[in-house]
Design an enzyme around this catalytic site. Structure first.
Site, PDB file in Angstrom:
ATOM      1  N   LEU A 190       1.186  -1.015   0.231  1.00  0.00           N
ATOM      2  CA  LEU A 190      -0.073   0.124  -0.141  1.00  0.00           C
ATOM      3  C   LEU A 190       0.758   1.213  -0.492  1.00  0.00           C
ATOM      4  O   LEU A 190       1.585   1.133   1.015  1.00  0.00           O
ATOM      5  CB  LEU A 190      -1.491  -0.339   1.066  1.00  0.00           C
ATOM      6  CG  LEU A 190      -2.153   0.823   1.046  1.00  0.00           C
ATOM      7  CD1 LEU A 190      -3.306   0.369   1.797  1.00  0.00           C
ATOM      8  CD2 LEU A 190      -1.598   2.124   2.068  1.00  0.00           C
ATOM      9  N   HIS A 245       7.601   2.134  11.030  1.00  0.00           N
ATOM     10  CA  HIS A 245       8.182   3.514  10.462  1.00  0.00           C
ATOM     11  C   HIS A 245       7.274   4.657  11.763  1.00  0.00           C
ATOM     12  O   HIS A 245       5.825   4.496  10.646  1.00  0.00           O
ATOM     13  CB  HIS A 245       8.510   2.902   8.875  1.00  0.00           C
ATOM     14  CG  HIS A 245       9.555   4.366   8.757  1.00  0.00           C
ATOM     15  ND1 HIS A 245       8.539   5.621   8.210  1.00  0.00           N
ATOM     16  CD2 HIS A 245      10.258   4.508   8.863  1.00  0.00           C
ATOM     17  CE1 HIS A 245       9.198   6.491   7.821  1.00  0.00           C
ATOM     18  NE2 HIS A 245      10.490   5.554   8.380  1.00  0.00           N
TER      19      HIS A 245
END
Length: 341
Positions: free
Chosen positions: A127, A231
């Protein structure tokens, strides 16, 4: 502006390549390499063309399209059965507890073990949303459209689904986790190893990575601190996965240490809660007041499309706003799959 999710086509290669250059690394499923992206689109094209409704090793690539400009502004992927072409490796975090009579102390050691426990699962991944479009719920549209696609083609997906989140990567593009483990055995930077994996698969991990458990106490602090952490750009994605029912079961990525989330496919919120309905008409002044926002999907395989819509339910079916009907390119009588936003 109106956006919809549709099946990727071979002529989307340039758009995907331009987006891949914006990822900042660590996106194995979206490498900035034309031949690799072309191969992924060809695999997807084959999957969309196969009409047999059964589980196989397939990749589906979908894109987010601005229907006014025809620009591709995002992408996502689905994998029906991971670990078939090459092993699907993860690190499993576990704890070994030992007691010493002489010291009268209990010692707990955290370990990372190389496993293929998740082999055979389906995966939602790949994605990426263009940085200029990260508003208006488009990331949510990309993410949840994958679950409606699974619901629309349930027999082609496994009973467990996973999602890998990118781990911590510093401003220089280096991964503290890779530097603490993989880099010591492979003589490659994180970027080199990640790109090699994207282009050639991870069999080289099986060939060179130590098979014995790794005690995390032996890693430097930078590597230990990022294990199982997403992240910064993936924190919202992790929350969305948790809202869908995914959980972190101590599996982490072998390259960057990012968390792998897992769920039972039929328990995923957007799959379990998807409703089937028939379009009967467009919203009018009398029904618009009762309408609510939802994700609407229609069509199968190459004809699959998904978009936001304002929906009003009736005893006979549903009514949608004009923009959604035009975006989805549907007419009265169309079979729909929907989930409230």
């Amino acid at each position: 502006m109106s956006f919809r999710i549709r099946a990727a086509r071979l002529d989307d290669l340039q758009a995907l390549y331009e987006m891949a250059k914006l990822t900042g690394g660590g996106f194995t499923n979206l490498p900035a390499d034309r031949p690799s992206l072309k191969a992924k689109l060809e695999q997807s094209d084959t999957a969309f063309a196969r009409t047999v409704d059964e589980l196989d090793d397939e990749r589906f690539v979908m894109v987010l399209e601005n229907i006014d400009t025809k620009q591709v502004r995002g992408t996502c992927q689905l994998f029906t059965k991971v670990g078939q072409q090459w092993p699907f490796y993860s690190y499993r975090m576990s704890t070994l507890t030992q007691y010493s009579d002489e010291l009268d102390r209990t010692f707990r050691a955290e370990m990372l073990s190389l496993v293929t426990d998740l082999e055979g699962s389906s995966e939602v991944g790949g994605l990426f949303l263009h940085p200029n479009e990260r508003a208006g719920g488009l990331g949510l549209l990309l993410a949840r459209s994958r679950y409606l696609f699974i619901a629309q083609h349930r027999a082609r997906f496994a009973d467990q689904v996973l999602a890998e989140l990118r781990g911590i990567i510093d401003d220089a593009g280096d991964s503290p986790f890779w530097d603490g483990i993989g880099g010591k055995f492979f003589g490659m930077s994180f970027d080199e190893a990640d790109m090699f994996n994207a282009l050639h698969g991870n069999q080289f991990i099986a060939d060179l990575m130590p098979k014995n458990p790794i005690y995390t106490a032996m890693l430097d602090e930078d590597a230990r601190n990022v294990i199982g952490r997403p992240h910064v750009s993936g924190r919202a994605a992790m929350r969305m996965l948790e809202n869908e029912g995914f959980v972190f079961e101590n599996y982490v990525d072998i390259f960057d240490g990012g968390p792998t989330m897992v769920a039972r496919t039929d328990n995923v919120k957007s799959i379990a809660g998807a409703e089937r309905a028939k379009l009967i008409d467009r919203l009018d002044d009398s029904t618009a007041e009762t309408a609510h926002k939802a994700l609407i999907a229609t069509g199968k395989l190459r004809d699959f499309r998904c978009a936001y819509a304002m929906v009003a339910k009736t005893d006979d079916g549903v009514m949608l706003d004009d923009d959604a009907i035009d975006t989805l390119d549907i007419e009265s009588g169309a079979e729909l799959l929907m989930i409230g936003r």
